[in-house]
Scaffold this active site. Structure first.
Site, PDB file in Angstrom:
ATOM      1  N   GLU A 251      -0.557  -9.193  -1.042  1.00  0.00           N
ATOM      2  CA  GLU A 251      -1.988  -9.484  -0.871  1.00  0.00           C
ATOM      3  C   GLU A 251      -2.703  -9.442  -2.225  1.00  0.00           C
ATOM      4  O   GLU A 251      -3.576 -10.261  -2.500  1.00  0.00           O
ATOM      5  CB  GLU A 251      -2.602  -8.487   0.120  1.00  0.00           C
ATOM      6  CG  GLU A 251      -2.080  -8.722   1.536  1.00  0.00           C
ATOM      7  CD  GLU A 251      -2.471  -7.632   2.518  1.00  0.00           C
ATOM      8  OE1 GLU A 251      -2.281  -6.440   2.196  1.00  0.00           O
ATOM      9  OE2 GLU A 251      -2.953  -7.968   3.609  1.00  0.00           O
TER      10      GLU A 251
ATOM     11  N   GLY B  82       0.606  -4.947   0.681  1.00  0.00           N
ATOM     12  CA  GLY B  82      -0.586  -4.976  -0.170  1.00  0.00           C
ATOM     13  C   GLY B  82      -0.290  -5.569  -1.544  1.00  0.00           C
ATOM     14  O   GLY B  82      -1.181  -6.108  -2.204  1.00  0.00           O
TER      15      GLY B  82
ATOM     16  N   GLU C 224       4.374  -5.272   7.072  1.00  0.00           N
ATOM     17  CA  GLU C 224       3.573  -4.286   7.811  1.00  0.00           C
ATOM     18  C   GLU C 224       3.993  -4.163   9.268  1.00  0.00           C
ATOM     19  O   GLU C 224       3.925  -3.095   9.864  1.00  0.00           O
ATOM     20  CB  GLU C 224       2.075  -4.656   7.740  1.00  0.00           C
ATOM     21  CG  GLU C 224       1.433  -4.483   6.375  1.00  0.00           C
ATOM     22  CD  GLU C 224       1.552  -5.709   5.481  1.00  0.00           C
ATOM     23  OE1 GLU C 224       2.397  -6.588   5.740  1.00  0.00           O
ATOM     24  OE2 GLU C 224       0.778  -5.775   4.501  1.00  0.00           O
TER      25      GLU C 224
ATOM     26  N   ALA D  89       0.870  -1.174   0.000  1.00  0.00           N
ATOM     27  CA  ALA D  89       0.000   0.000   0.000  1.00  0.00           C
ATOM     28  C   ALA D  89       0.904   1.220   0.000  1.00  0.00           C
ATOM     29  O   ALA D  89       2.055   1.150   0.422  1.00  0.00           O
ATOM     30  CB  ALA D  89      -0.852  -0.009   1.260  1.00  0.00           C
TER      31      ALA D  89
HETATM   32  N1  CO8 Z   1       4.564   3.382  -0.331  1.00  0.00           N
HETATM   33  C1  CO8 Z   1       4.939   4.583  -0.806  1.00  0.00           C
HETATM   34  N2  CO8 Z   1       6.100   4.785  -1.450  1.00  0.00           N
HETATM   35  C2  CO8 Z   1       6.928   3.741  -1.582  1.00  0.00           C
HETATM   36  C3  CO8 Z   1       6.611   2.450  -1.112  1.00  0.00           C
HETATM   37  C4  CO8 Z   1       5.344   2.284  -0.462  1.00  0.00           C
HETATM   38  N3  CO8 Z   1       4.920   1.102  -0.015  1.00  0.00           N
HETATM   39  N4  CO8 Z   1       7.621   1.617  -1.394  1.00  0.00           N
HETATM   40  C5  CO8 Z   1       8.555   2.349  -2.030  1.00  0.00           C
HETATM   41  N5  CO8 Z   1       8.129   3.616  -2.162  1.00  0.00           N
HETATM   42  C6  CO8 Z   1       8.840   4.748  -2.769  1.00  0.00           C
HETATM   43  C7  CO8 Z   1       9.965   5.252  -1.878  1.00  0.00           C
HETATM   44  O1  CO8 Z   1       9.454   6.145  -0.901  1.00  0.00           O
HETATM   45  C8  CO8 Z   1      10.865   5.900  -2.888  1.00  0.00           C
HETATM   46  O2  CO8 Z   1      10.342   7.145  -3.228  1.00  0.00           O
HETATM   47  P1  CO8 Z   1      11.259   8.478  -3.140  1.00  0.00           P
HETATM   48  O3  CO8 Z   1      12.349   8.211  -4.145  1.00  0.00           O
HETATM   49  O4  CO8 Z   1      10.329   9.575  -3.525  1.00  0.00           O
HETATM   50  O5  CO8 Z   1      11.767   8.537  -1.744  1.00  0.00           O
HETATM   51  C9  CO8 Z   1      10.729   5.012  -4.117  1.00  0.00           C
HETATM   52  O6  CO8 Z   1       9.514   4.288  -3.942  1.00  0.00           O
HETATM   53  C10 CO8 Z   1      11.843   4.009  -4.251  1.00  0.00           C
HETATM   54  O7  CO8 Z   1      11.921   3.248  -3.057  1.00  0.00           O
HETATM   55  P2  CO8 Z   1      13.286   3.010  -2.249  1.00  0.00           P
HETATM   56  O8  CO8 Z   1      14.220   4.146  -2.469  1.00  0.00           O
HETATM   57  O9  CO8 Z   1      12.938   2.669  -0.837  1.00  0.00           O
HETATM   58  O10 CO8 Z   1      13.862   1.722  -3.028  1.00  0.00           O
HETATM   59  P3  CO8 Z   1      14.842   0.608  -2.458  1.00  0.00           P
HETATM   60  O11 CO8 Z   1      15.246  -0.210  -3.631  1.00  0.00           O
HETATM   61  O12 CO8 Z   1      15.891   1.204  -1.604  1.00  0.00           O
HETATM   62  O13 CO8 Z   1      13.919  -0.304  -1.478  1.00  0.00           O
HETATM   63  C11 CO8 Z   1      11.943  -1.541  -0.860  1.00  0.00           C
HETATM   64  C12 CO8 Z   1      12.866  -1.057  -2.013  1.00  0.00           C
HETATM   65  C13 CO8 Z   1      12.689  -2.538   0.013  1.00  0.00           C
HETATM   66  C14 CO8 Z   1      10.738  -2.212  -1.513  1.00  0.00           C
HETATM   67  C15 CO8 Z   1      11.518  -0.307  -0.007  1.00  0.00           C
HETATM   68  O14 CO8 Z   1      11.036   0.689  -0.870  1.00  0.00           O
HETATM   69  C16 CO8 Z   1      10.442  -0.612   0.996  1.00  0.00           C
HETATM   70  O15 CO8 Z   1      10.727  -1.191   2.032  1.00  0.00           O
HETATM   71  N6  CO8 Z   1       9.184  -0.188   0.705  1.00  0.00           N
HETATM   72  C17 CO8 Z   1       8.081  -0.310   1.632  1.00  0.00           C
HETATM   73  C18 CO8 Z   1       7.602  -1.732   1.703  1.00  0.00           C
HETATM   74  C19 CO8 Z   1       6.486  -1.841   2.712  1.00  0.00           C
HETATM   75  O16 CO8 Z   1       6.626  -1.574   3.879  1.00  0.00           O
HETATM   76  N7  CO8 Z   1       5.320  -2.291   2.221  1.00  0.00           N
HETATM   77  C20 CO8 Z   1       4.145  -2.470   3.062  1.00  0.00           C
HETATM   78  C21 CO8 Z   1       3.328  -1.230   3.075  1.00  0.00           C
HETATM   79  S1  CO8 Z   1       1.972  -1.351   4.205  1.00  0.00           S
HETATM   80  C22 CO8 Z   1       0.842  -2.286   3.403  1.00  0.00           C
HETATM   81  O17 CO8 Z   1       1.030  -2.728   2.311  1.00  0.00           O
HETATM   82  C23 CO8 Z   1      -0.433  -2.499   4.166  1.00  0.00           C
HETATM   83  C24 CO8 Z   1      -1.487  -3.155   3.301  1.00  0.00           C
HETATM   84  C25 CO8 Z   1      -2.853  -2.835   3.843  1.00  0.00           C
HETATM   85  C26 CO8 Z   1      -3.965  -3.245   2.872  1.00  0.00           C
HETATM   86  C27 CO8 Z   1      -4.424  -2.204   1.894  1.00  0.00           C
HETATM   87  C28 CO8 Z   1      -3.517  -1.993   0.667  1.00  0.00           C
HETATM   88  C29 CO8 Z   1      -3.973  -1.161  -0.471  1.00  0.00           C
END
Ligand code: CO8
Length: 261
Positions: free
Chosen positions: A115, A112, A135, A69
């Protein structure tokens, strides 16, 4: 050719019964905003209504299926905001998609995103794929089926480990656990998913629909109820022209031409 109605998806025109839908929000690793999820729900509703679509292949980019998400959007929602969460409707709509849905997954498939992938009927992943429910690292938990579909797919111990540690698993572990059906070289993931989808697209749409429903029903119910549903579905298919055609084609040693009648 893509449909320009969508800003965060590439929705291709169906070819030979297969429609490809690509998640396209590269600046945020395909993080799923409310609007993007709404677009996907709409695209699947359109695919359901379009008779020339027999199977949908859902994919991301070479680097990421979806990183979850959108955390930035999520941060703005309080408890009441989550209670009124409009994404719920989109998830329901996606989960009701009655045609076969094949996911082609490369790279990150998290939160997400994982999921969403688990809404697919068949998951095919590149060797570089990473599946996780991170999460817990944000002080929350999965909220779109990650505690329910994951345990059904991989069993209790691995689901607990993934959800409680937030650590992802790789494609090989996902294959061993039964989360995905095939692993490919990353550059071949989409090709392989399209091949599988093309095979499916040649079958009777009615039989596909009832077979999918029967398997999904069976995952949610006891064996006897599932068997009863299967029996009813099997009986309904006995009244279709596609069944006549399938059996006639076999006896006449020719390929069947199913019409969905
Ligand atoms: N949300 C928003 N932006 C994101 C997300 C995300 N989940 N993941 C990555 N991005 C953005 C980063 O903020 C970054 O943007 P910016 O350059 O503007 O700062 C860009 O994408 C590139 O990301 P990274 O620089 O972090 O890239 P890396 O290669 O260093 O890392 C990762 C990749 C490991 C995937 C890292 O980005 C990460 O950990 N992302 C978050 C993963 C996460 O925690 N996902 C779970 C989110 S919570 C969730 O899904 C709850 C679900 C609830 C149900 C409803 C869903 C619709």
């Amino acid at each position: 050719m893509s449909n320009s109605l969508y800003s965060m998806l590439d929705v291709h025109s169906p070819a030979n019964g297969v429609q490809q839908i690509q998640l396209h929000r590269p600046e945020a690793l395909n993080a799923l905003t409310t609007a993007m999820l709404g677009e996907l729900a709409l695209a699947l509703e359109e695919a359901e209504a379009n008779e020339s679509v027999k199977v949908v292949v859902l994919t991301g980019s070479a680097r990421v299926f979806a990183a979850g998400a959108d955390v930035k959007e999520m941060a703005e929602r309080d408890m009441v905001g989550i209670l009124k969460d409009p994404r719920q409707q989109s998830w329901q709509s996606i989960s009701r998609f009655p045609k076969p849905l094949v996911a082609a997954i490369n790279g990150y498939c998290l939160g997400g995103g994982c999921e969403l992938a688990m809404h697919a009927d068949i998951l095919i992943a590149g060797t570089d794929a990473k599946f996780g429910q991170p999460e817990i690292n944000l002080g929350i938990m999965p909220g779109a089926g990650g505690t329910q579909r994951l345990v059904r797919a991989v069993g209790k111990s691995l689901a607990m480990q993934m959800v409680l540690t937030g650590q992802p698993i790789n494609a090989l572990q996902a294959k061993e656990a039964g989360l995905i059906s095939e692993i490919t070289q990353p550059e071949l993931t989409l090709t392989r998913a399209m091949e599988v989808a093309s095979q499916i697209a040649k079958k009777s749409p009615l039989a596909l629909r009832l077979a999918k429903e029967s398997i999904l029903k069976g995952m949610d119910t006891d064996l006897n109820t599932g068997l009863r549903f299967e029996r009813h579905a099997f009986t309904v298919l006995a009244g279709t022209k596609d069944r006549e055609e399938g059996i006639a084609a076999f006896l006449e040693k020719r390929p069947a031409k199913f019409t969905g009648q």
